[in-house]
Scaffold this active site. Sequence first.
Site, PDB file in Angstrom:
ATOM      1  N   SER A  74     -11.576   4.592   6.247  1.00  0.00           N
ATOM      2  CA  SER A  74     -11.946   3.303   5.644  1.00  0.00           C
ATOM      3  C   SER A  74     -10.741   2.487   5.191  1.00  0.00           C
ATOM      4  O   SER A  74      -9.717   3.013   4.748  1.00  0.00           O
ATOM      5  CB  SER A  74     -12.921   3.516   4.484  1.00  0.00           C
ATOM      6  OG  SER A  74     -12.229   3.675   3.277  1.00  0.00           O
ATOM      7  N   ASN A  75     -10.912   1.179   5.294  1.00  0.00           N
ATOM      8  CA  ASN A  75      -9.874   0.250   4.834  1.00  0.00           C
ATOM      9  C   ASN A  75      -9.946   0.053   3.332  1.00  0.00           C
ATOM     10  O   ASN A  75      -8.943  -0.169   2.670  1.00  0.00           O
ATOM     11  CB  ASN A  75     -10.061  -1.107   5.523  1.00  0.00           C
ATOM     12  CG  ASN A  75      -9.831  -1.015   7.012  1.00  0.00           C
ATOM     13  OD1 ASN A  75      -8.741  -0.648   7.441  1.00  0.00           O
ATOM     14  ND2 ASN A  75     -10.845  -1.306   7.809  1.00  0.00           N
TER      15      ASN A  75
END
Length: 345
Positions: A74-75
Amino acid sequence: MIAPAARWPLAVLPTPLQRVPRFSEALGLEVWIKRDDVGSLPLAGNKVRKLEYLVAQAMQAGADTLVAQGAVISNVTRCTAAAASAAGVQCHLVLGGREPERANGNLLVSSLLGAELHFVDIPRFTGPDAWERLHGYTEELCQRLRQDGRHPFLMPVGCSAPHGVLGFVAAFDELATQLAEANIEPTRVVHTSTSGGTHAGLVLGRHLRGHGPPITGVAAANVYPDLQGRLEELATSAARLLGHDIGRGVLGFDVRFDQLGDGYAQPTPAALAALDLLARTEGILTDSVYTAKALAALVNDARARRIEGPVVFWHTGGLPGLFEPAVAAELWQRQRQNARHAQPS
Ligand SMILES: Cc1ncc(COP(=O)(O)O)c(C=O)c1O
């Protein structure tokens, strides 16, 4: 417009609004790109705009530790780690999946930024069950931190909560100013959507301004059974923070699911082709998990003559995701195959 809420500056704003002439020519459609992918690598992408308001909220609440949760790729977890460093507080990340043997882009960056990583072994990180397990672990972690005398602040999933949405209310204003300066009136803004904060903020920003292009969110995940209801709830709650009471059904949300393919993080041929086209015509990369799927929607509409220019593609960042080993391997194989086909026999 958003004076009532405190902001903790993290992003380099405004991000550029850039015309992409060769990509436009290839599509027969005038396209501009709002470059939220631009900035220092740890603090680039759409999550940073939301984090500016959430970190301010956390600081006001006396937090000394930021906790975020998400997929291993995930960013939002990487951006939270960067925001914590920039704000001088600790960071714990709860990640759904096994600790990988080889680093991926976001994970390596989070680790370099000093975040403490917690892996929750979830074989396929998708769907409500996976999230429930993650939430369970995160709650226990927050309790442990409190027992140790710390003051954790739990980031909402995807940073999509009313304070985070304010980042994209402000972003809509930023875009409106740039459009006026460039003297263009787009027929549409297209962006990737998952947890809904970006979409809710842009639509609310447009509503509060009274005019502007319609917004289309292209889903890169199918997380919420009632996404429309969630978007409305996010936008109206954010509006209340700004002193506006917006009734049910006043805001409309255009969400598309036609580029999802086999689901979150599963690349589609259309997304990979769109990624290639923008990269080769303009030197601008998209990632295959999020942004290339929205770009594919735009490319499809242009080719089917369903859309007229000018159009704004909101690039929401996420480029470290290209360096997740499975993604990188698939992209590499595809590039080499294409290169072999292109060679004269
Ligand atoms: C690169 C990128 N683009 C778009 C999105 C979707 O934004 P939102 O969660 O506000 O819907 C995300 C969310 O993780 C993302 O990482």
